[in-house]
Scaffold this motif. Sequence first.
Motif, mmCIF file in Angstrom:
data_model
loop_
_atom_site.group_PDB
_atom_site.id
_atom_site.type_symbol
_atom_site.label_atom_id
_atom_site.label_comp_id
_atom_site.label_asym_id
_atom_site.label_seq_id
_atom_site.Cartn_x
_atom_site.Cartn_y
_atom_site.Cartn_z
ATOM 1 N N ALA A 272 0.821 -1.217 0.000
ATOM 2 C CA ALA A 272 0.000 0.000 0.000
ATOM 3 C C ALA A 272 0.852 1.262 0.000
ATOM 4 C CB ALA A 272 -0.926 -0.004 1.213
ATOM 5 N N TYR A 273 2.032 1.200 0.600
ATOM 6 C CA TYR A 273 2.890 2.395 0.693
ATOM 7 C C TYR A 273 4.109 2.286 -0.209
ATOM 8 C CZ TYR A 273 0.081 2.733 4.936
ATOM 9 O OH TYR A 273 -0.969 2.783 5.819
ATOM 10 N N GLY A 274 4.070 1.366 -1.164
ATOM 11 C CA GLY A 274 5.239 1.153 -2.010
ATOM 12 C C GLY A 274 6.265 0.281 -1.287
ATOM 13 N N TRP A 275 7.375 0.067 -1.925
ATOM 14 C CA TRP A 275 8.391 -0.814 -1.353
ATOM 15 C C TRP A 275 9.295 -0.053 -0.396
ATOM 16 C CZ3 TRP A 275 13.782 -1.855 -3.362
ATOM 17 C CH2 TRP A 275 14.420 -2.847 -2.577
ATOM 18 N N ASP A 276 9.337 -0.489 0.852
ATOM 19 C CA ASP A 276 10.257 0.050 1.851
ATOM 20 C C ASP A 276 11.303 -1.032 2.125
ATOM 21 O OD1 ASP A 276 11.658 0.946 4.034
ATOM 22 O OD2 ASP A 276 9.893 1.615 5.150
ATOM 23 N N PRO A 277 12.571 -0.842 1.693
ATOM 24 C CA PRO A 277 13.593 -1.877 1.836
ATOM 25 C C PRO A 277 13.856 -2.304 3.270
ATOM 26 C CG PRO A 277 14.340 -0.156 0.338
ATOM 27 C CD PRO A 277 13.094 0.350 0.997
ATOM 28 N N SER A 278 13.491 -1.472 4.244
ATOM 29 C CA SER A 278 13.746 -1.804 5.638
ATOM 30 C C SER A 278 12.618 -2.618 6.270
ATOM 31 C CB SER A 278 13.967 -0.524 6.453
ATOM 32 O OG SER A 278 12.782 0.253 6.495
ATOM 33 N N VAL A 279 11.546 -2.871 5.510
ATOM 34 C CA VAL A 279 10.392 -3.606 6.033
ATOM 35 C C VAL A 279 10.316 -4.972 5.351
ATOM 36 C CG1 VAL A 279 7.883 -3.649 6.257
ATOM 37 C CG2 VAL A 279 9.125 -1.496 6.508
ATOM 38 N N PRO A 280 10.342 -6.063 6.096
ATOM 39 C CA PRO A 280 10.169 -7.387 5.486
ATOM 40 C C PRO A 280 8.859 -7.431 4.705
ATOM 41 C CG PRO A 280 10.895 -7.608 7.767
ATOM 42 C CD PRO A 280 10.569 -6.159 7.564
ATOM 43 N N PRO A 281 8.844 -8.033 3.524
ATOM 44 C CA PRO A 281 7.652 -8.004 2.654
ATOM 45 C C PRO A 281 6.403 -8.645 3.237
ATOM 46 C CG PRO A 281 9.599 -8.608 1.397
ATOM 47 C CD PRO A 281 10.017 -8.620 2.834
ATOM 48 N N ARG A 282 6.505 -9.334 4.364
ATOM 49 C CA ARG A 282 5.295 -9.908 4.956
ATOM 50 C C ARG A 282 4.548 -8.904 5.825
ATOM 51 N NH1 ARG A 282 9.663 -12.096 7.550
ATOM 52 N NH2 ARG A 282 9.792 -11.962 9.827
ATOM 53 N N CYS A 284 3.092 -4.690 6.147
ATOM 54 C CA CYS A 284 2.694 -3.572 5.293
ATOM 55 C C CYS A 284 3.475 -2.300 5.594
ATOM 56 C CB CYS A 284 1.198 -3.321 5.421
ATOM 57 S SG CYS A 284 0.678 -2.782 7.076
ATOM 58 N N SER A 285 3.979 -2.173 6.826
ATOM 59 C CA SER A 285 4.729 -0.973 7.193
ATOM 60 C C SER A 285 5.592 -1.273 8.409
ATOM 61 C CB SER A 285 3.774 0.188 7.511
ATOM 62 O OG SER A 285 3.053 -0.088 8.704
ATOM 63 N N ALA A 286 6.464 -0.314 8.734
ATOM 64 C CA ALA A 286 7.341 -0.499 9.891
ATOM 65 C C ALA A 286 6.547 -0.611 11.180
ATOM 66 C CB ALA A 286 8.331 0.668 9.972
ATOM 67 N N ASN A 287 5.373 -0.004 11.221
ATOM 68 C CA ASN A 287 4.558 -0.064 12.436
ATOM 69 C C ASN A 287 4.064 -1.483 12.744
ATOM 70 O OD1 ASN A 287 4.775 2.702 12.834
ATOM 71 N ND2 ASN A 287 2.958 3.150 11.601
ATOM 72 N N CYS A 288 3.984 -2.322 11.719
ATOM 73 C CA CYS A 288 3.487 -3.687 11.906
ATOM 74 C C CYS A 288 4.608 -4.701 12.144
ATOM 75 C CB CYS A 288 2.666 -4.121 10.697
ATOM 76 S SG CYS A 288 1.008 -3.397 10.654
ATOM 77 N N VAL A 289 5.850 -4.248 12.060
ATOM 78 C CA VAL A 289 6.976 -5.172 12.258
ATOM 79 C C VAL A 289 7.208 -5.352 13.756
ATOM 80 C CG1 VAL A 289 9.418 -5.611 11.834
ATOM 81 C CG2 VAL A 289 8.040 -4.416 10.113
ATOM 82 N N PRO A 290 7.018 -6.552 14.301
ATOM 83 C CA PRO A 290 7.263 -6.760 15.728
ATOM 84 C C PRO A 290 8.753 -6.745 16.029
ATOM 85 C CG PRO A 290 6.745 -8.838 14.676
ATOM 86 C CD PRO A 290 6.556 -7.770 13.628
ATOM 87 N N PRO A 291 9.136 -6.494 17.273
ATOM 88 C CA PRO A 291 10.564 -6.515 17.633
ATOM 89 C C PRO A 291 11.175 -7.876 17.334
ATOM 90 C CG PRO A 291 9.251 -5.553 19.388
ATOM 91 C CD PRO A 291 8.279 -6.137 18.404
ATOM 92 N N ALA A 292 12.396 -7.853 16.808
ATOM 93 C CA ALA A 292 13.143 -9.081 16.509
ATOM 94 C C ALA A 292 12.293 -10.033 15.681
ATOM 95 C CB ALA A 292 13.602 -9.762 17.789
#
Length: 316
Positions: A272-282, A284-292
């Motif tokens: 939805a926000y385009g490709w962010d290289p720092s976010v694993p593709p599974r 949608c955004s950095a906010n959804c990436v859990p710690p570790a």
Amino acid sequence: MTRDKKRKAAIRETQAHTGRRYTQAAREITAATEREPTGFLLSQLLTECATIAPADVDWGYDCDLAPEVFHSRLFGGAVPYGTVLELAGSLAQEGRSARLTLESMSPLEVAVVVCGKRRFQLILTQDMARELCQTPACPNDQPGWAFLHCSSHLPDCNGDALVSMTEEWAYGFKTDAGRDMERREGSAEADLLIKAATANGTYERASKALLDSLFAAPDELDDLFWSEEETLAMQHAIERERLRLHNVARSEARRLWKIFGACSTCGGRLNAYGWDPSVPPRFCSANCVPPASCPSQDSATTERLAEQRPAGRSAR
């Protein structure tokens, strides 16, 4: 030769060495293949290799095509002398006190041994030992000498481990390529590393490590060459490879978006926000990436790679 015939051949070999009846030898072979992993020292295996006389084995084919073997008590079956020496060469840095664990044993076929986190498949029909992916029970080869995992399990490495592997591989590949810039570009091994980094959100770190190690860091270029032509050629090679790696990563991200379908955390649209290289593709955004979110299977990877220098490299 079928597995059943090889099992029978192993039973007959055990009979010949022990004098036991066929049924008793068969029970011992079954117990040997189903027993819990046991440990022993490399020095013990080398002692067997140096002191035990060659064994006669019914391979089911011309014996001239088979390796010379001895009956190993540690393995519970026939092991080629050359295979043991191959393994010892691979473990030269660990030394004779290296402790091995027998992960699995298929008599007259293959065995898998573990030393620390390293896994080796011993080919019992040839004088050969090859290093496997370090993921337990994985039957796949490592793609190259600097890789600790197969391509399927590379994304399971944490960022530090993946960057260390990338640097180690790139320095070695640069040495092999010499001053030939074209040979440094377009490597399949580089693609595997970049795809793994894309999957766990460390593309930017891994790509920088790869380019700096495979070519040169930007602030070093002026000191490398006497002529502006050579400096410019290096810059062009770096930028071509940077663009190529970027395209490899974006293609991998798109492929993974299709596989996952939706964000693993919120169920939202992945791109939805385009490709962010720092976010694993599974996600949608950095906010959804859990710690570790990218677990490491190898906490000592960075340290081991820093100490490891290959005596010989796998064919690429």
